[in-house]
Write an enzyme that holds these catalytic residues in place. Structure first.
Site, short mmCIF file in Angstrom:
data_model
loop_
_atom_site.label_atom_id
_atom_site.label_comp_id
_atom_site.label_asym_id
_atom_site.label_seq_id
_atom_site.Cartn_x
_atom_site.Cartn_y
_atom_site.Cartn_z
N ARG A 227 -22.39 -65.97 7.56
CA ARG A 227 -22.14 -64.51 7.51
C ARG A 227 -20.31 -64.28 7.09
NH1 ARG A 227 -25.92 -61.49 12.13
NH2 ARG A 227 -27.57 -61.27 10.69
N GLY B 158 -34.67 -63.89 9.29
CA GLY B 158 -34.10 -65.25 9.85
C GLY B 158 -35.04 -66.39 9.54
#
Length: 397
Positions: free
Chosen positions: A37, A355
């Site tokens: 991220r 995910g």
């Protein structure tokens, strides 16, 4: 994208830019264990810094529930951002008030500063106007680069865009452009692959997709619920028998919309879910009463790959089997590799997210080969469900 102001539309030199990023990364013993991220937002930080902006990072970390919790401080994350960025990142002990004002006041053009966890304040998740104004005092411009938090109307993801000129950062822009290609205005035929354990978490998703795609492949544990609803005996497989009515309704809607619904034709079964368990491959109507369906079989994979080979666009959310345990990863890996190959040949636009999907594509070694892989769990799912995302809507020009 014409709908949004991007960094191409602004002049940021000398401006204080409040940049909302997603730094909610996994940390163990004070060290970031997966910097994906952070890597995604580095290009926006660097571009603004190079343009001579004062870059002020806003982010949340974990769920402190509006209380100051030292275990959830962003301070250790500042070092990780510094490492990825290759330049110094300052840190302020609060995101509003005196600590923030002093730190911002001391910045030179091109400097980067991370403010403390926005969720240390109750006003963040309530999108409280007073808290939003306190955040806005430290900025001239607002840039949102956190698509993964765009499904929540919080002060730092939605509120600020009403008070300051607002732009989409590069990661946000890439995400929105990829999603537009995936389901907004996709090249047809469109095939959706939806897997995972439970139908209950993806009812809205499946219902929306039946009206948007040409074929819907259902795999993973949720396929068992559809099979059982159709009258197939699924043995001891994970199955939500109470959702038979919902599954039937989705099958009817798919048929009415002209969407082909692809369920497993064969399965890899075992008596327990563990590595090295004795397995057998059976036709879907021959699942032994004491066994569990743990992966799609070779006939099913062949059918899925035929749809992938026919498609111009695929959107993917969730694995086709219990991919974390070998050999129940085979169907997911083979389908993912087929999609990757077609994408590399320039014949397919492939957009994936969620995910467990990202983990499955990494496991298959093909995440880099897809057109776009979204790291945003909830926001990606809500977008696939056809819901408006507050943090995106507010950026529309």
């Amino acid at each position: 994208m014409s709908d949004f102001h991007t960094l191409d539309d602004g002049d940021f030199a000398g401006k204080r830019v409040l940049l909302r990023v997603d730094l909610n990364v996994p940390v163990k013993d004070g060290k970031v264990t997966d910097a994906t991220r952070i890597e995604r937002v580095v290009p926006t930080i660097r571009e603004l810094s190079d343009d001579g902006a004062k870059v002020i990072l806003l982010a949340h970390f974990d769920r402190p529930k509006g209380e100051r919790n030292p275990a959830m401080s962003l301070k250790p994350i500042a070092k990780a951002v510094e490492a990825e960025l290759g330049r110094k990142v300052g840190f302020a002990e609060d995101c509003i008030g005196e600590p923030a004002r002093e730190a911002v006041g001391a910045m030179a053009d091109g400097d980067v500063l991370l403010l403390e966890n926005t969720r240390f304040h109750k006003g963040e998740e309530k999108n409280d106007p007073d808290f939003t104004r306190a955040l806005a005092e430290n900025g001239d411009v607002y840039v949102n680069d956190a698509f993964s938090a765009a499904h929540r109307a919080h002060a730092s993801t939605e509120g600020l865009a009403h008070l300051l000129p607002a732009y989409a950062g590069r990661a946000m822009q890439a995400e929105l452009e990829a999603l537009e290609k995936g389901l907004g205005k996709p090249a047809k035929p469109v095939v959706a692959i939806v897997g995972g354990a439970k139908v209950s978490t993806k009812i809205d998703l499946l219902t929306n997709l039946t009206h948007k795609v040409d074929a819907l492949v259902i795999g993973g544990g949720m396929a068992n619920t559809f099979l059982a609803a159709r009258g197939t005996n699924v043995g001891k497989s994970l199955c939500e028998h109470d959702l038979a009515g919902t599954a039937k309704q989705i099958m009817i809607e798919a048929a009415e919309a002209g969407c082909a619904l692809i369920l497993p034709a064969d399965a890899v079964v075992a008596k327990e879910l563990k590595a090295g368990a004795a397995t057998e491959t059976v036709a879907i109507d021959h699942v032994p009463a004491d066994a569990m369906i743990l992966d799609a079989g070779p006939k099913t994979v062949k059918a899925v790959n035929q749809w992938i080979d026919r498609a111009a666009t695929i959107v993917w959310n969730g694995p086709l089997g219990a991919f974390e345990v070998e050999p129940f990863d085979r169907a997911t890996v083979e389908a993912a590799r087929d999609a990757a190959r077609r994408t590399k040949e320039g014949k397919l636009v492939s957009v994936a997210g969620g995910g467990d999907t990202v983990a499955a594509l990494n496991h298959a070694g093909v995440a880099e080969d897809f057109t776009y892989v979204s790291t945003a769990g909830g926001a990606f799912l809500e977008w696939m469900e056809g819901k408006a995302l507050p943090g995106v809507e507010v950026l529309k020009a």
